[in-house]
Design a protein around this motif. Structure first.
Motif, PDB file in Angstrom:
ATOM      1  N   ASN A  41      41.600  46.200  48.086  1.00  0.00           N
ATOM      2  CA  ASN A  41      41.383  45.139  49.074  1.00  0.00           C
ATOM      3  C   ASN A  41      41.926  43.819  48.537  1.00  0.00           C
ATOM      4  N   GLU A  42      42.792  43.193  49.313  1.00  0.00           N
ATOM      5  CA  GLU A  42      43.457  41.977  48.852  1.00  0.00           C
ATOM      6  C   GLU A  42      42.755  40.740  49.400  1.00  0.00           C
ATOM      7  N   THR A  70      48.320  42.080  39.123  1.00  0.00           N
ATOM      8  CA  THR A  70      49.638  42.654  38.915  1.00  0.00           C
ATOM      9  C   THR A  70      50.627  41.605  38.440  1.00  0.00           C
ATOM     10  N   ARG A 130      49.999  39.540  42.586  1.00  0.00           N
ATOM     11  CA  ARG A 130      49.006  40.042  43.520  1.00  0.00           C
ATOM     12  C   ARG A 130      47.671  40.288  42.816  1.00  0.00           C
ATOM     13  N   MET A 131      46.620  40.168  43.582  1.00  0.00           N
ATOM     14  CA  MET A 131      45.285  40.439  43.074  1.00  0.00           C
ATOM     15  C   MET A 131      44.541  41.243  44.127  1.00  0.00           C
ATOM     16  N   THR A 132      43.953  42.355  43.728  1.00  0.00           N
ATOM     17  CA  THR A 132      43.205  43.182  44.658  1.00  0.00           C
ATOM     18  C   THR A 132      41.795  43.402  44.123  1.00  0.00           C
ATOM     19  N   ASP A 187      49.756  46.162  34.798  1.00  0.00           N
ATOM     20  CA  ASP A 187      48.657  45.649  35.592  1.00  0.00           C
ATOM     21  C   ASP A 187      47.450  45.481  34.667  1.00  0.00           C
ATOM     22  N   ASN A 199      49.553  35.526  51.554  1.00  0.00           N
ATOM     23  CA  ASN A 199      49.332  36.694  52.403  1.00  0.00           C
ATOM     24  C   ASN A 199      48.564  36.334  53.673  1.00  0.00           C
TER      25      ASN A 199
END
Length: 302
Positions: free
Chosen positions: A154-155, A143, A147-149, A129, A161
């Motif tokens: 918090n996404e 990641t 994915r990105m948070t 990551d 999504n």
């Protein structure tokens, strides 16, 4: 710069100096002034290029010049890089998040090393990551699975999504309204079970309310009531009176009402009777609707 072989043939097979042997007819390599001058200028140019003035009393000027030039561009043992780092190849750093008060991993942007871009997790080759920290607080994480948070988990919204994000906006029990599109939110959003809500009804907030007349009423969730039109009952009519069309007279000596004809000339006594002024009105229901705008309404049930 070049080897001594550029100035004489009396050299070793590799072009270097040789001791030679006079008895064997192989003289040693002569020391050429041209070669010595070349070596001298090569060394002097390094010292001068480092900003150091030549000093015949110093024997370490070449070393100090090399140290100064290297430290100005890339400190190999740590420290501060004073110049601009330009890389024609990739630059690598150790993996991990900063610990203590100094970062020995990633790319830190401040003095204590806890603000920067770092790689963590996975193996040495895969599954890492990439984490952006500000004062050791995780601001963003990227990641390997795309994915990105933000802000520690918090996404953000993206097409992949959408159901997850809309599930937060429209939990079970939510109401969705649209002024022009009749399509169910289950199809529009791609998630949830939705039922058409309260056709022909308006919504009212749950709880106890007071109207302009001071009338207090309680409304429970899921309750319903009201009517489109209403026929007034006698009790709902305002208190009022009607004028008698003929007038009335009560002469002395009579025992009940005396009603006169239109010319007040003919009288007749009707004891204990109440005069009727005649019927009026049609008895129909009146419109009971407030101003309204019709929309499509849906309620999420699952």
């Amino acid at each position: 710069m070049h080897r001594i072989s550029s100035w004489t043939d009396l050299v070793s097979a590799a072009g270097g100096f040789r001791y030679g042997s006079l008895s064997a007819g192989a003289p040693p390599t002569p020391i050429k002034a041209e070669w010595l001058n070349m070596v001298q200028e090569e060394i002097a140019s390094v010292v001068i290029g480092a900003g150091i003035a030549l000093d015949k009393t110093k024997t370490d000027q070449l070393k100090r010049a090399i140290q100064k030039m290297v430290s100005d561009y890339l400190p190999l043992s740590g420290g501060t890089l004073a110049g601009l780092l330009k890389a024609t190849k990739g630059v690598r750093t150790a993996k991990g998040l900063p610990g203590g008060n100094a970062s020995e991993v990633g790319y830190a942007f401040d003095d204590d090393g806890d603000t920067g871009l770092f790689a963590t997790g996975g193996t040495a080759e895969n599954g890492s990551d990439v984490v952006l920290l500000v004062d050791r607080r995780e601001v963003a994480r990227f990641t390997g699975n795309g994915r990105m948070t933000f802000d520690g988990g918090n996404e953000p919204y993206h097409t992949g999504n959408k159901p997850t994000m809309l599930d937060v906006v429209y939990p079970v029990g939510s109401v969705y309204m649209n002024a022009s599109v009749a399509t169910s939110p289950a199809k529009l959003f791609g998630f949830g079970t939705w039922l058409a809500l309260a056709p022909g009804r308006i919504l009212i907030g749950a709880g106890t309310g007071t109207d302009a007349r001071g009338d207090v009423r309680a409304f429970s969730v899921g309750g319903s009531g009201g009517e489109y039109s209403h026929v007034l009952s006698s009790a709902e009519m305002p208190v009022h009176a009607h004028a008698m069309p003929q007038g009335s007279d009560v002469p002395s000596g009579t025992t009940g009402p005396v009603y006169a004809s239109g010319d007040d000339g003919t009288r007749a006594t009707k004891p204990n009777d109440i005069p009727n002024t005649g019927d009026a009105g049609g008895g129909l229901a009146h419109n009971n609707l407030p101003p309204y705008l019709t929309v499509y309404m849906w309620k999420r049930t699952a």
